[in-house]
Motif scaffolding. Structure first.
Motif, PDB file in Angstrom:
ATOM      1  N   ARG A 339       0.824  -1.204   0.000  1.00 45.83           N
ATOM      2  CA  ARG A 339       0.000   0.000   0.000  1.00 45.83           C
ATOM      3  C   ARG A 339       0.865   1.263   0.000  1.00 45.83           C
ATOM      4  O   ARG A 339       0.586   2.221  -0.725  1.00 45.83           O
ATOM      5  N   GLU A 340       1.924   1.250   0.783  1.00 40.05           N
ATOM      6  CA  GLU A 340       2.812   2.417   0.832  1.00 40.05           C
ATOM      7  C   GLU A 340       3.442   2.689  -0.533  1.00 40.05           C
ATOM      8  O   GLU A 340       3.507   3.838  -0.982  1.00 40.05           O
ATOM      9  N   GLN A 341       3.925   1.622  -1.201  1.00 32.83           N
ATOM     10  CA  GLN A 341       4.543   1.807  -2.511  1.00 32.83           C
ATOM     11  C   GLN A 341       3.529   2.278  -3.546  1.00 32.83           C
ATOM     12  O   GLN A 341       3.852   3.075  -4.428  1.00 32.83           O
ATOM     13  N   ALA A 342       2.299   1.800  -3.451  1.00 25.46           N
ATOM     14  CA  ALA A 342       1.268   2.216  -4.394  1.00 25.46           C
ATOM     15  C   ALA A 342       0.855   3.668  -4.171  1.00 25.46           C
ATOM     16  O   ALA A 342       0.596   4.399  -5.138  1.00 25.46           O
ATOM     17  N   MET A 343       0.802   4.088  -2.924  1.00 25.59           N
ATOM     18  CA  MET A 343       0.345   5.447  -2.619  1.00 25.59           C
ATOM     19  C   MET A 343       1.439   6.491  -2.815  1.00 25.59           C
ATOM     20  O   MET A 343       1.130   7.675  -2.990  1.00 25.59           O
ATOM     21  N   GLU A 344       2.698   6.074  -2.774  1.00 28.08           N
ATOM     22  CA  GLU A 344       3.790   7.045  -2.840  1.00 28.08           C
ATOM     23  C   GLU A 344       3.709   7.860  -4.120  1.00 28.08           C
ATOM     24  O   GLU A 344       3.682   7.327  -5.228  1.00 28.08           O
ATOM     25  N   GLY A 345       3.666   9.181  -3.955  1.00 29.49           N
ATOM     26  CA  GLY A 345       3.632  10.072  -5.109  1.00 29.49           C
ATOM     27  C   GLY A 345       2.247  10.426  -5.582  1.00 29.49           C
ATOM     28  O   GLY A 345       2.099  11.218  -6.518  1.00 29.49           O
TER      29      GLY A 345
END
Length: 586
Positions: A339-345
């Protein structure tokens, strides 16, 4: 003189700078491995040893952005690639032009049974889609080449060996003793990779098209980690420990390492230990032992950015939590990372799995270096979620798996729990739908990313496993009052090369039918499964055959193509036939 046993595989090309790449090889003895490019770029690496085999992952530096250069591989200074009298063009490294809106072409598929046909003129499971792609690219250099080949599992079949491999296994051990005709140890796994990657067309293709890989069940065994009961049964089997450790060790060597960037490799303590040891076998074996015992010990999932396209490859096998009552496709730690990688940016808040976070303007998180640009839509334009198992299944299959999860959890009592467990293991009922809370958490993540201020134009869930291809689109009307702005699709493509039985065709056609939906509702009612808040519909397919999908992503637009490998009626081999070509965003 050292010889080239396997490879080369072009694994990474640096999309941030356009100046670097990594090339994987196996040599037949310890040596210095080198890549020399025609334009003067290159790199060297000393081989390291696992179980008597010698490998190197060679960092190539000094490449120029937006160019294509041929390369050679040398071992101890002697050229071993290209092979003498090769019928294929030179292997090349093609670099991107960072900061431009050049298209990104992502080809993907899964399930490649690599056994060569006994009759060279007739392959009983039809032409291999990777072989056919290689022939098309080699014969037409002007044809657009994929920028990356995403292989979504079942790169090798440890439990379904070919006749040739079985003959070789019989020279090592008694096949009447378990595991019989399946592979048993690391050496036997290497045989599977030789059979798959020494195929001349595939060998050339993997030498010139970068690849991303993730395992699925057959890389270890059919329905790997289906349930807690399955795991207990397998761990009580005398041959299982060597099988699972060898499967994880060989995956780490042949597939996982090449997924990592040079920066990630430099920070990996196991890679450093293996490279500096005289023999890294024991260190890798201890790692595999801990990884099998604890799904949170290591992360097989990874992220790759291709300009403004982000790929998150998600481990849906080894990261499972199998304890009944706590079952999850991914551990809490793993889901938080996804989730963190998907939301980053995107300008949204990472939040927690299973909880919607629509995002807050003004709190945009920075993307990876080189990924931001003034006025852009967040940190990237397209999100690809690579999960070997489909998120959105044919409706009947989804409902049966949700029913099964409910009865196995005791919703209908102990007798039905026992019946359900037997059916779960016999019927391969272990996709996202069989982990209902994980299904909801993945859906929440997709909704959160698609609803964030800097939402990408498209979110594509890339999957395989189910031996047919289809496109499905979610209907968010009951899930959220604010549906995602992103165009969301389930893109499923398999097999690359495998059997398509009549029962599979009939079963999945029924699964998508109105009658299948009606029967599925009866199963849900029996299992006391609440109605799903998410609905979806099939927008393309089902297609059956050996096939590959290709996404072409440029700016905020997306084009999808499905190519099937078909035997040429004139007897001239095989060719790719386009079964679908559509624009679905932009």
């Amino acid at each position: 003189m050292a010889g080239l046993r396997l490879g080369p595989l072009l694994r990474q090309v640096d999309w941030e700078t356009g100046t670097g790449a990594t090339v994987w090889v196996e040599a037949d003895r310890a040596c210095e491995a080198e890549v020399r490019c025609a334009d003067g770029a290159g790199g060297t690496a000393r081989t390291w040893q696992i179980a008597g085999h010698h490998y190197a992952l060679i960092p190539v530096t000094g490449l120029r952005p937006d160019t294509e250069t041929a390369y050679r591989v040398l071992l101890d200074g002697e050229q071993v690639w290209p092979l003498p009298d090769s019928p294929f063009p030179d292997s090349t490294i093609r670099t991107p032009a960072p900061g431009t809106d050049a298209p990104v072409r992502v080809a993907f598929g899964s399930c490649r049974w690599a056994a060569p046909p006994s009759d060279a003129s007739h392959d009983p499971v039809g032409p291999d889609a990777l072989d056919t792609l290689a022939q098309a690219l080699a014969g037409a250099p002007e044809r657009p080449r994929p920028d990356v080949l995403v292989l979504l599992g079942d790169q090798v079949y440890a439990d379904e060996t070919s006749a040739e491999t079985r003959r070789w296994l019989a020279t090592r051990r008694d096949l009447s003793e378990p595991p019989g005709e399946q592979v048993a140890d690391y050496e036997e796994y290497t045989r599977l990779y030789y059979e798959s990657w020494l195929d001349p067309e595939v060998r050339w293709l993997l030498s010139t098209v970068p690849s991303c890989m993730i395992f699925d069940d057959h890389d270890v065994i059919d329905d790997w980690n289906t349930s807690e009961a399955w795991q207990r049964r397998m761990r009580a089997t005398p041959w299982w420990r060597e099988r699972i450790l060898s499967g994880l060790m060989s995956y780490w060597v042949h597939q996982h390492l090449g997924n990592l960037s040079p920066t990630e490799l430099a920070a990996d303590p196991l890679y450093a230990q293996v490279r500096t040891a005289e023999d890294g076998t024991q260190a890798l074996r201890e790692f595999a032992t801990r990884a099998d015992a604890d799904p949170s010990y290591t992360r097989w999932s990874y992220r790759r950015d291709f300009g403004r396209t982000r790929l998150l490859m998600v481990d849906t096998r080894a990261a499972r939590v199998l304890e009944e009552g706590r079952r999850a496709m991914l551990s809490e730690k793993e889901f938080a990372w996804v989730r963190e990688q998907a939301m980053e940016g995107t300008g949204g808040h990472p939040g927690h799995p299973g909880q919607e976070h629509p995002g807050h303007p003004g709190q945009e998180r920075p993307g990876a270096p080189g990924q931001e640009r003034p006025g852009a839509f967040g940190g990237y334009d397209h999100l690809l979620l690579g999960t070997s198992l489909p998120w959105l299944l044919p409706h009947f299959v989804h409902d049966v798996e949700a029913w099964n999860a409910s009865v196995c959890g005791g919703r209908r009592g102990g007798r039905w729990a026992r019946i359900g467990e037997d059916l779960r293991q016999r019927g391969d009922l272990e996709h996202w739908a069989a982990f209902p809370e994980s299904f909801d958490a993945l859906t929440d993540t997709i909704a959160a990313v698609g609803g964030a201020p800097g939402a990408p134009a498209t979110i594509s869930v890339l999957s395989g496993d189910v031996h047919h291809a289809y496109v499905a689109a979610p209907d968010w009307s009951r899930w959220s009052s604010r549906p995602p702005r992103s165009q969301v699709r389930q893109l499923t493509c398999s097999p690359v090369h495998n059997s398509i039985y009549a029962s599979i065709r009939l079963g999945f056609r029924f699964g998508w039918s109105a009658a299948g939906r009606a029967l599925g509702r009866l199963f849900r009612r029996h299992g006391r499964v609440p109605g799903s808040r998410l609905t979806w519909h099939k927008t393309g397919g089902p297609w059956f055959g050996n096939q590959l999908m290709t996404l072409t992503l440029q700016g905020r637009s997306a084009q999808l193509r499905l190519d099937q490998a078909r035997s040429d009626a004139s007897g001239g081999g095989a060719r790719l036939v386009t079964a679908l070509e559509t624009d679905w965003a932009g």
